[in-house]
Design an enzyme around this catalytic site. Structure first.
Site, PDB file in Angstrom:
ATOM      1  N   LYS A  13       1.042  -1.281  -0.216  1.00 35.18           N
ATOM      2  CA  LYS A  13      -0.099   0.133  -0.094  1.00 35.18           C
ATOM      3  C   LYS A  13       0.909   1.164   0.156  1.00 35.18           C
ATOM      4  CE  LYS A  13      -2.307  -1.016   3.888  1.00 35.18           C
ATOM      5  NZ  LYS A  13      -1.578  -2.282   4.169  1.00 35.18           N
ATOM      6  N   ARG A  89      -9.757   0.145   9.053  1.00 37.00           N
ATOM      7  CA  ARG A  89      -9.147  -1.337   9.399  1.00 37.00           C
ATOM      8  C   ARG A  89     -10.234  -2.306   9.816  1.00 37.00           C
ATOM      9  NH1 ARG A  89      -3.533  -0.241   8.839  1.00 37.00           N
ATOM     10  NH2 ARG A  89      -2.344  -1.478  10.171  1.00 37.00           N
ATOM     11  N   ARG A 128      11.668  -4.913   4.889  1.00 36.59           N
ATOM     12  CA  ARG A 128      11.378  -3.379   4.575  1.00 36.59           C
ATOM     13  C   ARG A 128      12.340  -2.512   5.385  1.00 36.59           C
ATOM     14  NH1 ARG A 128       5.067  -1.760   5.252  1.00 36.59           N
ATOM     15  NH2 ARG A 128       5.405  -2.344   7.406  1.00 36.59           N
ATOM     16  N   ARG A 162      11.302  -1.081  11.102  1.00 36.56           N
ATOM     17  CA  ARG A 162       9.937  -0.804  12.005  1.00 36.56           C
ATOM     18  C   ARG A 162      10.056  -1.981  13.207  1.00 36.56           C
ATOM     19  NH1 ARG A 162       4.626   0.269   8.827  1.00 36.56           N
ATOM     20  NH2 ARG A 162       3.948  -1.072  10.486  1.00 36.56           N
ATOM     21  N   ARG A 173      -0.312  -9.279  13.245  1.00 41.81           N
ATOM     22  CA  ARG A 173      -0.780  -8.271  12.351  1.00 41.81           C
ATOM     23  C   ARG A 173      -1.684  -8.904  11.311  1.00 41.81           C
ATOM     24  NH1 ARG A 173       4.254  -5.381  10.962  1.00 41.81           N
ATOM     25  NH2 ARG A 173       3.061  -3.969   9.631  1.00 41.81           N
TER      26      ARG A 173
HETATM   27  P1  AMP Z   1       0.666   0.337   9.250  1.00 41.22           P
HETATM   28  O1  AMP Z   1       1.714   1.167   9.136  1.00 41.22           O
HETATM   29  O2  AMP Z   1      -0.691   0.657   8.489  1.00 41.22           O
HETATM   30  O3  AMP Z   1       1.039  -1.144   9.162  1.00 41.22           O
HETATM   31  O4  AMP Z   1       0.087   0.286  11.006  1.00 41.22           O
HETATM   32  C1  AMP Z   1       0.891  -0.058  12.114  1.00 41.22           C
HETATM   33  C2  AMP Z   1       0.167  -0.190  13.127  1.00 41.22           C
HETATM   34  O5  AMP Z   1      -0.519   1.117  13.621  1.00 41.22           O
HETATM   35  C3  AMP Z   1      -1.058  -1.153  13.046  1.00 41.22           C
HETATM   36  O6  AMP Z   1      -0.349  -2.487  13.326  1.00 41.22           O
HETATM   37  C4  AMP Z   1      -1.866  -0.696  14.277  1.00 41.22           C
HETATM   38  O7  AMP Z   1      -1.207  -1.024  15.580  1.00 41.22           O
HETATM   39  C5  AMP Z   1      -1.849   0.766  14.334  1.00 41.22           C
HETATM   40  N1  AMP Z   1      -2.970   1.269  13.163  1.00 41.22           N
HETATM   41  C6  AMP Z   1      -2.607   1.695  12.005  1.00 41.22           C
HETATM   42  N2  AMP Z   1      -3.899   2.181  11.437  1.00 41.22           N
HETATM   43  C7  AMP Z   1      -4.832   1.736  12.323  1.00 41.22           C
HETATM   44  C8  AMP Z   1      -6.268   1.679  12.339  1.00 41.22           C
HETATM   45  N3  AMP Z   1      -6.993   2.233  11.204  1.00 41.22           N
HETATM   46  N4  AMP Z   1      -6.814   1.360  13.178  1.00 41.22           N
HETATM   47  C9  AMP Z   1      -6.323   1.082  14.338  1.00 41.22           C
HETATM   48  N5  AMP Z   1      -5.004   0.782  14.489  1.00 41.22           N
HETATM   49  C10 AMP Z   1      -4.292   1.294  13.457  1.00 41.22           C
END
Ligand code: AMP
Length: 221
Positions: A13, A89, A128, A162, A173
């Site tokens: 994404k 999400r 990554r 990360r 996740r």
């Molecule tokens: P990402 O960078 O999108 O992989 O997000 C990293 C982490 O941020 C996720 O594993 C969640 O803990 C949190 N997170 C990101 N977006 C959301 C969302 N829309 N709702 C809840 N938690 C989120």
């Protein structure tokens, strides 16, 4: 254009968002990036969300929905157009988003779903690397920066892995994704705005397919 990007962690994404941003000149709004920024600055929100993120769990809906609402009701952002990456999400966030957009009379143009396979997402996530300064993403073997350790975008030399890109947290996740994110694909399918693409494909190919589809839709309307 107002887009949302759906897909597993590591489905590409962020990479696709970078390409769409240049092609369509729209804002890239990533809830993950916004939350990591809060954690970096040790804000109240940052301290609250760290425990969820470290465990690979979802942060409470109110926190992320409030963040997104603040961004998308901004006139400048909504006029320019945007893509939401990592939001919604789950179904509750999707419904809240629909309500906000109905209130400001700005429906989504498309929900783009990057469907990818598990071995590919694991390979992508474990390799990554992210620029601490501008958030640009790389992969140690598939998409390395031109100069090792230096960001192509901003020139800073602080590429990091990360904390939640380790095998154990990735597994968690993925579970969360399958349980809560997959159902919203159906939600957008019913609304007739879902566009599904092969997330295992190269981001440049996906971009080409999407842009062609947008053009065809425009010609038909
Ligand atoms: P990402 O960078 O999108 O992989 O997000 C990293 C982490 O941020 C996720 O594993 C969640 O803990 C949190 N997170 C990101 N977006 C959301 C969302 N829309 N709702 C809840 N938690 C989120």
């Amino acid at each position: 254009m107002r887009l949302i990007l759906l897909g597993a962690p590591g489905a590409g994404k962020g990479t696709l968002a970078g390409l769409l941003k240049s092609s369509l000149n729209i804002e890239h709004i990533s809830t993950g990036d916004l939350l990591r920024e809060e954690m970096k600055n040790n804000t109240e929100i940052g301290l609250e969300v760290k425990k969820y993120i470290d465990q690979g769990a979802l942060v409470p809906d109110e926190v992320v929905t409030r963040m997104i609402e603040k961004k998308i009701v901004n006139q400048e952002v909504s006029k320019k157009g945007y893509m939401l990456d990592g939001f919604p999400r789950n179904e509750s966030q999707a419904k809240d988003l629909t309500a906000i957009l109905e209130r400001i009379k700005q429906p989504l143009s498309y929900a783009i779903f990057l469907q990818s396979t598990l071995p590919v997402v694991i390979r992508r996530l474990t390799g990554r690397r992210v620029c601490r300064d501008c958030g640009a993403t790389y992969h140690v073997s598939n998409r390395p920066p031109k100069v090792e350790g230096t960001c192509d975008e901003c020139g800073k030399s602080d590429l990091y892995q990360r904390a939640d890109d380790n095998e154990e947290t990735i597994k968690k996740r993925m579970e969360v994704y399958l349980q809560t994110t997959i159902p919203i694909v159906e939600y957008y399918k019913k609304q007739g705005i879902l566009r599904q693409v092969d997330g295992d494909d190269e981001a440049e190919n996906i971009l080409e397919i999407l842009l062609k589809g947008f053009d065809e839709d425009r010609e038909q309307n």
